[in-house]
Design a protein around this motif. Structure first.
Motif, mmCIF file in Angstrom:
data_model
loop_
_atom_site.group_PDB
_atom_site.id
_atom_site.type_symbol
_atom_site.label_atom_id
_atom_site.label_comp_id
_atom_site.label_asym_id
_atom_site.label_seq_id
_atom_site.Cartn_x
_atom_site.Cartn_y
_atom_site.Cartn_z
ATOM 1 N N ALA A 19 0.836 -1.209 0.000
ATOM 2 C CA ALA A 19 0.000 0.000 0.000
ATOM 3 C C ALA A 19 0.869 1.257 0.000
ATOM 4 C CB ALA A 19 -0.925 -0.009 1.213
ATOM 5 N N ARG A 23 0.898 3.788 -3.117
ATOM 6 C CA ARG A 23 0.410 5.150 -2.884
ATOM 7 C C ARG A 23 1.537 6.161 -2.677
ATOM 8 N NH1 ARG A 23 -5.039 4.751 -1.260
ATOM 9 N NH2 ARG A 23 -5.050 7.009 -1.490
ATOM 10 N N ASP A 31 -4.767 5.348 5.608
ATOM 11 C CA ASP A 31 -6.203 5.563 5.374
ATOM 12 C C ASP A 31 -6.806 4.376 4.633
ATOM 13 O OD1 ASP A 31 -6.001 8.005 6.602
ATOM 14 O OD2 ASP A 31 -5.853 9.161 4.724
ATOM 15 N N GLU A 32 -6.083 3.848 3.647
ATOM 16 C CA GLU A 32 -6.608 2.732 2.862
ATOM 17 C C GLU A 32 -6.782 1.477 3.702
ATOM 18 O OE1 GLU A 32 -4.728 -0.134 -0.527
ATOM 19 O OE2 GLU A 32 -4.779 2.014 -1.030
#
Length: 309
Positions: A19, A23, A31-32
């Motif tokens: 992630a 990102r 946040d994800e």
């Protein structure tokens, strides 16, 4: 000398790393994944300690991958995608029966899918998952039950069941005009399959022209296409004459979307054929037997049509 660590990596830090790498930021990754930034940072540190090399270069406002991080991401990203897809499939299919098969895109779109509605009407409680790819999927793929393949009999895996053989025939739009003899192809554009597969020798116009006694014929032009369905789309649109697999265009001929300008005299057989391939380690299930029986019934009808045509 330090020996490489052998302990398997935990999935949590790998998912945090993927992630952050995707990102390029700890806040976006947090946040994800619905975690705090410190928790993400701890997981990345743990992963780097476990592997023994830095994976990320941390700047004030941005994150960059090291060469080791780039190498790890190339492996981790598709594995996590496959894991998530499998888990999703399990959740969706919970309580439902499902058959998973693989075949190549042109066969899926031109032969299987037009017939599949009948199976779904007869077996509304069975879901079908079709993986359409040109790549030959290995027989140990745990997500699949069977394959519908096209190959030479010498290359068919053990236990394969023949479905039907290969018959090639020129096809064109009815609007293209009459063609009485092979020589009439000279002012036409010929639609050729651009492939490196072993079968291309038999699928080529040069092979057909030689077999029909005009090996030196030069058409007005050539249009090379990667996929069978592209050839048929181009022929239907009147862009040229395609050398088609009769089993895949029979319905288009019956509907009048295409015509065989030379009729049965223009047909040519190849040694290649279509096969149903069973996965050796699959779990036998009633829904799988029902689908196989249906496919072989459809194949029998196609084979009979080819033999009587």
């Amino acid at each position: 000398m330090n020996r490489p660590r052998q302990r398997p990596l935990s999935i949590g830090p790998l998912r945090a790393f993927e992630a952050v790498a995707r990102r390029l930021g700890f806040r976006a990754a947090a946040d994800e994944l619905h975690l705090s930034q410190p928790a993400i940072s701890r997981q990345i540190r743990s992963l780097e300690d476990e592997i023994g090399v830095p994976l990320l270069l941390r700047g004030t406002r941005h994150v960059e991958l090291t060469s080791a991080g780039e190498a790890l991401l190339r492996t981790v990203a598709p594995l996590l995608d496959r894991l998530d897809a499998t888990v999703h499939q399990i959740r969706v299919a919970q309580g439902r029966r499902q058959v998973n098969l693989t075949t190549w895109p042109s066969f899926a779109s031109m032969w299987l899918l037009p017939r599949l509605q009948q199976f779904q009407r007869e077996h509304p409680g069975i879901d079908i998952r079709v993986s359409a790819t040109d790549a030959i999927v290995e027989l140990d793929d745990p997500e699949l039950d069977l394959a519908l393949r096209y190959c030479h009999p010498d290359d068919a895996p053990p236990g394969s069941t023949p479905m039907f053989g290969e018959v090639l025939t020129p096809v064109a739009s009815p609007a293209l005009g009459p063609l009485a003899r092979p020589e009439d192809l000279a002012p036409m554009t010929l639609l050729e399959e651009d492939s490196q597969l072993p079968s291309v020798e038999y699928l080529s116009w040069r092979h057909w022209l030689a077999a029909k006694g005009v090996p030196d014929l030069e058409p007005r032009g050539w249009l090379y296409l990667n996929y069978t369905y592209q050839q048929i789309q181009a022929a239907t649109a009147g862009q040229g004459v395609a050398l088609a697999r009769l089993a895949l265009v029979r319905e288009s001929l019956e509907r009048g979307e295409l015509v065989e300008p030379f009729g049965p005299a223009g047909r040519l057989r190849s040694p290649f054929a279509y096969w149903l391939v069973r996965w050796p380690a699959r779990r036998e299930r009633p829904e799988l037997a029902a689908f196989e029986d249906w496919v072989l019934e459809q194949a029998l009808a196609t084979r009979a049509a080819l033999e009587s045509a």
